[in-house]
Design a protein around this motif. Structure first.
Motif, PDB file in Angstrom:
ATOM      1  N   THR A   1      11.641  42.187   8.143  1.00  0.00           N
ATOM      2  CA  THR A   1      12.186  41.161   9.036  1.00  0.00           C
ATOM      3  C   THR A   1      13.416  40.502   8.405  1.00  0.00           C
ATOM      4  O   THR A   1      14.436  40.303   9.066  1.00  0.00           O
ATOM      5  CB  THR A   1      11.118  40.102   9.360  1.00  0.00           C
TER       6      THR A   1
ATOM      7  N   ALA B   1      16.316  42.917   8.668  1.00  0.00           N
ATOM      8  CA  ALA B   1      16.843  42.972  10.035  1.00  0.00           C
ATOM      9  C   ALA B   1      17.690  41.742  10.339  1.00  0.00           C
ATOM     10  O   ALA B   1      18.771  41.857  10.927  1.00  0.00           O
ATOM     11  CB  ALA B   1      15.699  43.089  11.038  1.00  0.00           C
TER      12      ALA B   1
ATOM     13  N   VAL C   1      15.297  43.805  16.400  1.00  0.00           N
ATOM     14  CA  VAL C   1      14.397  44.960  16.429  1.00  0.00           C
ATOM     15  C   VAL C   1      12.951  44.525  16.621  1.00  0.00           C
ATOM     16  O   VAL C   1      12.629  43.345  16.532  1.00  0.00           O
ATOM     17  CB  VAL C   1      14.497  45.771  15.116  1.00  0.00           C
TER      18      VAL C   1
ATOM     19  N   ILE D   1       9.284  45.558  14.772  1.00  0.00           N
ATOM     20  CA  ILE D   1       8.802  46.170  13.539  1.00  0.00           C
ATOM     21  C   ILE D   1       7.288  46.253  13.623  1.00  0.00           C
ATOM     22  O   ILE D   1       6.632  45.269  13.990  1.00  0.00           O
ATOM     23  CB  ILE D   1       9.216  45.340  12.306  1.00  0.00           C
TER      24      ILE D   1
ATOM     25  N   ALA E   1       8.450  51.483  17.962  1.00  0.00           N
ATOM     26  CA  ALA E   1       8.153  51.153  16.568  1.00  0.00           C
ATOM     27  C   ALA E   1       6.745  51.609  16.194  1.00  0.00           C
ATOM     28  O   ALA E   1       6.535  52.203  15.133  1.00  0.00           O
ATOM     29  CB  ALA E   1       8.323  49.649  16.328  1.00  0.00           C
TER      30      ALA E   1
ATOM     31  N   SER F   1      10.758  50.450  12.342  1.00  0.00           N
ATOM     32  CA  SER F   1      11.647  49.549  13.056  1.00  0.00           C
ATOM     33  C   SER F   1      12.234  50.297  14.236  1.00  0.00           C
ATOM     34  O   SER F   1      12.485  51.501  14.152  1.00  0.00           O
ATOM     35  CB  SER F   1      12.772  49.106  12.112  1.00  0.00           C
TER      36      SER F   1
ATOM     37  N   ASP G   1      17.482  51.320  11.684  1.00  0.00           N
ATOM     38  CA  ASP G   1      16.021  51.266  11.747  1.00  0.00           C
ATOM     39  C   ASP G   1      15.396  51.769  10.447  1.00  0.00           C
ATOM     40  O   ASP G   1      14.449  51.177   9.932  1.00  0.00           O
ATOM     41  CB  ASP G   1      15.498  52.088  12.930  1.00  0.00           C
TER      42      ASP G   1
ATOM     43  N   ILE H   1      15.902  49.184   7.630  1.00  0.00           N
ATOM     44  CA  ILE H   1      14.992  48.046   7.802  1.00  0.00           C
ATOM     45  C   ILE H   1      13.579  48.435   7.378  1.00  0.00           C
ATOM     46  O   ILE H   1      12.913  47.696   6.631  1.00  0.00           O
ATOM     47  CB  ILE H   1      15.027  47.543   9.258  1.00  0.00           C
ATOM     48  N   ALA H   2      13.100  49.577   7.829  1.00  0.00           N
ATOM     49  CA  ALA H   2      11.751  50.018   7.468  1.00  0.00           C
ATOM     50  C   ALA H   2      11.636  50.284   5.970  1.00  0.00           C
ATOM     51  O   ALA H   2      10.621  49.937   5.347  1.00  0.00           O
ATOM     52  CB  ALA H   2      11.374  51.267   8.263  1.00  0.00           C
TER      53      ALA H   2
END
Length: 133
Positions: A16, A19, A26, A28, A53, A113, A121, A124-125
């Motif tokens: 988070t 992001a 996004v 998640i 997601a 994400s 994505d 972020i993941a």
């Protein structure tokens, strides 16, 4: 062993924060080793990406590789890929689903994400998964 709620919350918080730092709205999702949703966040993302997601995370944990890697494998599987993609309420083999491993390297869950570009994505993941390493 599977990811605990506290571990999942820690991964979700890191993802988070990533992001928000790149200003991407996004959704998640974090799943356990069985592909069951443990926790999630929706950062003003658009309709549909929550499901994406969850499916990316399920894909990663189910096959033990990041969702985009599974996409590469599926692309060469011809008709057999159809069955894999449509199993377990559908899977999603685009970037953004990342396996989460414990200190011994055992897969304990996955984080995904959805809502940014495939590269965003995945970034972020990966930020979420990295806190478990």
């Amino acid at each position: 062993m599977s990811i605990t709620y506290n571990q999942a919350a820690k991964a979700l918080q890191a993802a988070t924060e990533k992001a928000k730092s790149i200003n991407i709205p996004v959704s998640i999702a974090v799943v356990d080793a069985g592909g069951h949703l443990v926790t999630m966040a929706r950062l003003d993302s658009v309709y549909g990406v929550i499901d994406f997601a969850v499916k990316k995370a399920k894909t990663a944990v189910m096959f033990g590789v990041d969702s985009d890697v599974m996409g590469t494998i599926i692309s060469g599987a011809d008709i057999h890929g159809y069955g894999m993609l449509n199993s377990n309420d559908g899977l999603l083999t685009i970037a953004g689903g990342v396996v989460i491993k414990d200190a011994e390297g055992k897969i304990i869950g996955a984080i995904a994400s959805s809502g940014g570009t495939p590269e965003q994505d995945k970034e972020i993941a990966r930020a979420g998964a990295a806190v478990m390493a």
